[in-house]
Design a protein around this motif. Structure first.
Motif, PDB file in Angstrom:
ATOM      1  N   GLU A  65       0.918  -1.261   0.233  1.00 20.20           N
ATOM      2  CA  GLU A  65      -0.006   0.208   0.003  1.00 20.20           C
ATOM      3  C   GLU A  65       1.014   1.321   0.054  1.00 20.20           C
ATOM      4  N   PHE A  66       1.952   1.145   1.119  1.00 20.72           N
ATOM      5  CA  PHE A  66       2.760   2.275   1.070  1.00 20.72           C
ATOM      6  C   PHE A  66       3.642   2.723  -0.280  1.00 20.72           C
ATOM      7  N   ARG A  67       3.952   1.262  -0.961  1.00 14.42           N
ATOM      8  CA  ARG A  67       4.841   1.586  -2.160  1.00 14.42           C
ATOM      9  C   ARG A  67       3.979   2.124  -3.418  1.00 14.42           C
ATOM     10  N   ASP A  68       2.643   1.708  -3.320  1.00 13.13           N
ATOM     11  CA  ASP A  68       1.582   2.158  -4.547  1.00 13.13           C
ATOM     12  C   ASP A  68       1.401   3.451  -4.103  1.00 13.13           C
ATOM     13  N   LYS A  69       1.403   4.062  -2.921  1.00 15.40           N
ATOM     14  CA  LYS A  69       0.978   5.370  -2.762  1.00 15.40           C
ATOM     15  C   LYS A  69       2.084   6.365  -3.001  1.00 15.40           C
ATOM     16  N   ILE A  70       3.211   5.837  -2.617  1.00 16.03           N
ATOM     17  CA  ILE A  70       4.407   6.739  -2.872  1.00 16.03           C
ATOM     18  C   ILE A  70       4.649   6.727  -4.487  1.00 16.03           C
ATOM     19  N   ASN A  71       4.536   5.579  -5.039  1.00 17.18           N
ATOM     20  CA  ASN A  71       4.766   5.671  -6.612  1.00 17.18           C
ATOM     21  C   ASN A  71       3.654   6.430  -7.398  1.00 17.18           C
ATOM     22  N   PHE A  72       2.553   6.609  -6.823  1.00 16.55           N
ATOM     23  CA  PHE A  72       1.513   7.508  -7.442  1.00 16.55           C
ATOM     24  C   PHE A  72       1.539   8.884  -6.915  1.00 16.55           C
ATOM     25  N   MET A  73       2.287   9.215  -5.859  1.00 13.45           N
ATOM     26  CA  MET A  73       2.446  10.599  -5.682  1.00 13.45           C
ATOM     27  C   MET A  73       3.816  11.075  -6.168  1.00 13.45           C
ATOM     28  N   LEU A  74       4.800  10.337  -6.447  1.00 12.42           N
ATOM     29  CA  LEU A  74       5.823  10.658  -7.154  1.00 12.42           C
ATOM     30  C   LEU A  74       5.447  10.897  -8.747  1.00 12.42           C
ATOM     31  N   GLU A  75       4.555  10.031  -9.131  1.00 12.92           N
ATOM     32  CA  GLU A  75       4.086  10.186 -10.577  1.00 12.92           C
ATOM     33  C   GLU A  75       3.292  11.520 -10.852  1.00 12.92           C
ATOM     34  N   GLU A  76       2.639  11.724  -9.742  1.00 14.15           N
ATOM     35  CA  GLU A  76       1.765  13.076  -9.540  1.00 14.15           C
ATOM     36  C   GLU A  76       2.790  14.223  -9.898  1.00 14.15           C
ATOM     37  N   GLU A  80       3.575  17.373 -12.145  1.00 14.06           N
ATOM     38  CA  GLU A  80       3.516  18.894 -11.992  1.00 14.06           C
ATOM     39  C   GLU A  80       4.572  19.449 -12.477  1.00 14.06           C
ATOM     40  N   PHE A  81       5.792  18.847 -12.277  1.00  9.31           N
ATOM     41  CA  PHE A  81       7.050  19.376 -12.987  1.00  9.31           C
ATOM     42  C   PHE A  81       6.920  19.523 -14.378  1.00  9.31           C
ATOM     43  N   ALA A  82       6.507  18.808 -14.929  1.00  7.91           N
ATOM     44  CA  ALA A  82       6.451  18.835 -16.661  1.00  7.91           C
ATOM     45  C   ALA A  82       5.645  19.824 -16.995  1.00  7.91           C
ATOM     46  N   GLN A  83       4.408  19.971 -16.313  1.00  7.15           N
ATOM     47  CA  GLN A  83       3.427  21.052 -16.744  1.00  7.15           C
ATOM     48  C   GLN A  83       3.990  22.391 -16.255  1.00  7.15           C
ATOM     49  N   LYS A  84       4.956  22.500 -15.218  1.00  6.89           N
ATOM     50  CA  LYS A  84       5.510  23.720 -14.875  1.00  6.89           C
ATOM     51  C   LYS A  84       6.634  24.209 -15.750  1.00  6.89           C
ATOM     52  N   THR A  85       7.296  23.489 -16.288  1.00  2.51           N
ATOM     53  CA  THR A  85       8.217  23.611 -17.396  1.00  2.51           C
ATOM     54  C   THR A  85       7.704  23.890 -18.738  1.00  2.51           C
ATOM     55  N   LEU A  86       6.752  23.403 -18.832  1.00  4.71           N
ATOM     56  CA  LEU A  86       5.832  23.693 -20.212  1.00  4.71           C
ATOM     57  C   LEU A  86       5.144  25.057 -19.964  1.00  4.71           C
ATOM     58  N   ASN A  87       4.735  25.430 -18.908  1.00  5.26           N
ATOM     59  CA  ASN A  87       4.084  26.755 -18.512  1.00  5.26           C
ATOM     60  C   ASN A  87       5.208  27.803 -18.822  1.00  5.26           C
ATOM     61  N   ALA A  88       6.308  27.510 -18.036  1.00  2.29           N
ATOM     62  CA  ALA A  88       7.127  28.669 -18.232  1.00  2.29           C
ATOM     63  C   ALA A  88       7.679  28.967 -19.732  1.00  2.29           C
ATOM     64  N   ALA A  89       7.791  27.758 -20.481  1.00  2.00           N
ATOM     65  CA  ALA A  89       8.183  27.987 -21.994  1.00  2.00           C
ATOM     66  C   ALA A  89       7.278  28.644 -22.600  1.00  2.00           C
TER      67      ALA A  89
END
Ligand code: DAH
Length: 346
Positions: A65-76, A80-89
Motif C-alpha cells: 500500500e505504501f509503495r503504491d501510494k508513494i509511486n502514485f504521488m511521485l508520478e503526480e 506537475e514538474f512537466a507542466q511547470k516546465t511547459l508553462n514557463a516555456a
C-alpha cells in the motif's frame, strides 16, 4: 518499534520530503532512497523474516500500500514538474501579435526594364508586335542580311565577340528585321514590330560606353510605307516619352541597311532648346538612328522592293534612361548598387 510503525514513520517522512521536492532530480533521488534496491523500504522488509506467519500478510499488505501510494504521488509530482516546465516555456515564448513586424526590403524592377516596358507599351498601343530574339546570332543575320557583306568597311563600327567564325554575340537588334520578315506571311498584310534586347560590342567601358547594352529595334513593312509614316510615328513616340512640346530634327546619315538613313535629334527637354549641360549647349539631343529599309534587305527576305517598302529605327534604352533621369555614368545600370537602383523604385 514494530514494522508497521516503521512503515508508518517512513511514510510520514517520505510524504514530508515529497512536499519539498523542487525538481526531477530530487524526485528521482527520493524514489531510489525509499523504494530502490538499497532503499529504506527494502531495508525494513528485510526484517519480515523475523515475523510470525500471521503477521506477515498484514505487513506485506501495508508495505504494498505504501509503495503504491508513494509511486502514485511521485508520478503526480513528475507531471506537475512537466507542466511547470511547459508553462514557463509558454510564458517565455508568448507571441505578441501587436509588435511591429520586421521590415522586408522590397526590390523593384530595374530602371532599364521599366524604360523598355514603357516603350513597349507605347508601340503595343499602336498595334506593334514585340519580338524576342537570341543574343547569340549568326554572322548571316547580324551582318549579311543587314546589307553588310563580308569585308564591308562598316562592319568595323560594330566589332564584337565571336563564338565561332559564323556565330557571334549580336552587335545590334537589327537582325530581328530579317528574321521577322522571313517568318511573316505578307499575303495576310504588312508587319509592325519592335524587338527589344541586349546587344554586345567590343568597346572599352567608360561613362558612356559599355560592352553590352540594350536596344529596341523597330520595323514596319508593307505596301506604300513612306518616310512620312516614319516621321509621324517617331514624332508621336518621342512626344510621349519626352513631353508634348518636343520637336524632332532629322539629319541625313548612313546605315548600310537603310536608304535614305537619318539620325534623329529631339529638342532638349531640359532647356527647351536654349542650350544647357544636357544638350551640350546645342539645344538638340541625338536620340536614334532610322531610315527607309534598304531594297537589298527587303529582297533578301524575298520581298519585291518595287511593291514593298518599310521603315526601321533603332534606339538605345540606356541612352534614353540616362537622358530622362540625368544619369551621367552608364555603369550605374549594371553594378547592382541598391543606392542607385532604389532611386527608381515605383
Ligand atoms: N543597328 C544600328 C546600330 O546599332 C541602329 C539602327 C540604325 C537601327 C538605323 C535601325 C536603323 O533599324 O534604321 O547602330
Amino acid at each position: 518499534m514494530g514494522l508497521s510503525e516503521k512503515i508508518a514513520a517512513l511514510q510520514a517522512e517520505a510524504l514530508e520530503k515529497l512536499k519539498k521536492l523542487a525538481n526531477d532530480q530530487e524526485l528521482n533521488d527520493l524514489r531510489v532512497n525509499v523504494l530502490g534496491k538499497k532503499g529504506s523500504l527494502t531495508e525494513i522488509l528485510k526484517e519480515m523474516k523475523n515475523l510470525s506467519a500471521e503477521e506477515r500478510p498484514t505487513i506485506g499488505a501495508l508495505a504494498n500500500e505504501f509503495r503504491d501510494k508513494i509511486n502514485f504521488m511521485l508520478e503526480e509530482k513528475k507531471l506537475e514538474f512537466a507542466q511547470k516546465t511547459l508553462n514557463a516555456a509558454l510564458v517565455q515564448e508568448t507571441l505578441d501579435v501587436t509588435l511591429p513586424g520586421k521590415q522586408q526590403k522590397q526590390g523593384t524592377r530595374h530602371i532599364l526594364t521599366q524604360t523598355q516596358e514603357e516603350i513597349e507599351d507605347i508601340f503595343l498601343g499602336m498595334g506593334y508586335e514585340v519580338i524576342d530574339g537570341s543574343e547569340v546570332e549568326t554572322d548571316h543575320y547580324n551582318f549579311e542580311r543587314m546589307n553588310l557583306p563580308k569585308g564591308h568597311p562598316a562592319r568595323d563600327m560594330q566589332d564584337t565577340f565571336y563564338i565561332t567564325e559564323d556565330t557571334l554575340l549580336r552587335t545590334h537588334t537589327s537582325p530581328l528585321q530579317a528574321r521577322t520578315m522571313d517568318a511573316h506571311d505578307f499575303s495576310r498584310g504588312g508587319l509592325r514590330m519592335i524587338a527589344p534586347g541586349r546587344v554586345y560590342r567590343r568597346d572599352t567601358d567608360d561613362a558612356t560606353h559599355s560592352h553590352q547594352f540594350h536596344q529596341i529595334e523597330g520595323l514596319v513593312v508593307g505596301k506604300d510605307i513612306t518616310m512620312a509614316d516614319l516621321k509621324g510615328t517617331l514624332d508621336l513616340v518621342m512626344k510621349k516619352m519626352f513631353g508634348q512640346d518636343r520637336k524632332l530634327r532629322w539629319r541625313p546619315s548612313y546605315f548600310p541597311f537603310t536608304e535614305p538613313s537619318v539620325e534623329v535629334d529631339i529638342s532638349c527637354f531640359k532647356c527647351g532648346g536654349t542650350g544647357c549641360n544636357v544638350c551640350k549647349q546645342t539645344g538638340w539631343i541625338e536620340i536614334l538612328g532610322a531610315g527607309m529599309v534598304h531594297p537589298n534587305v527587303l529582297e533578301m527576305s524575298g520581298l519585291d522592293s518595287s511593291i514593298y517598302s518599310g521603315f526601321a529605327f533603332g534606339l538605345g534604352v540606356e541612352r534614353i534612361a540616362m537622358l530622362r533621369y540625368g544619369i551621367n555614368d552608364i555603369r550605374g545600370f549594371y553594378q547592382g548598387d541598391v543606392r542607385f537602383l532604389e532611386q527608381f523604385a515605383l
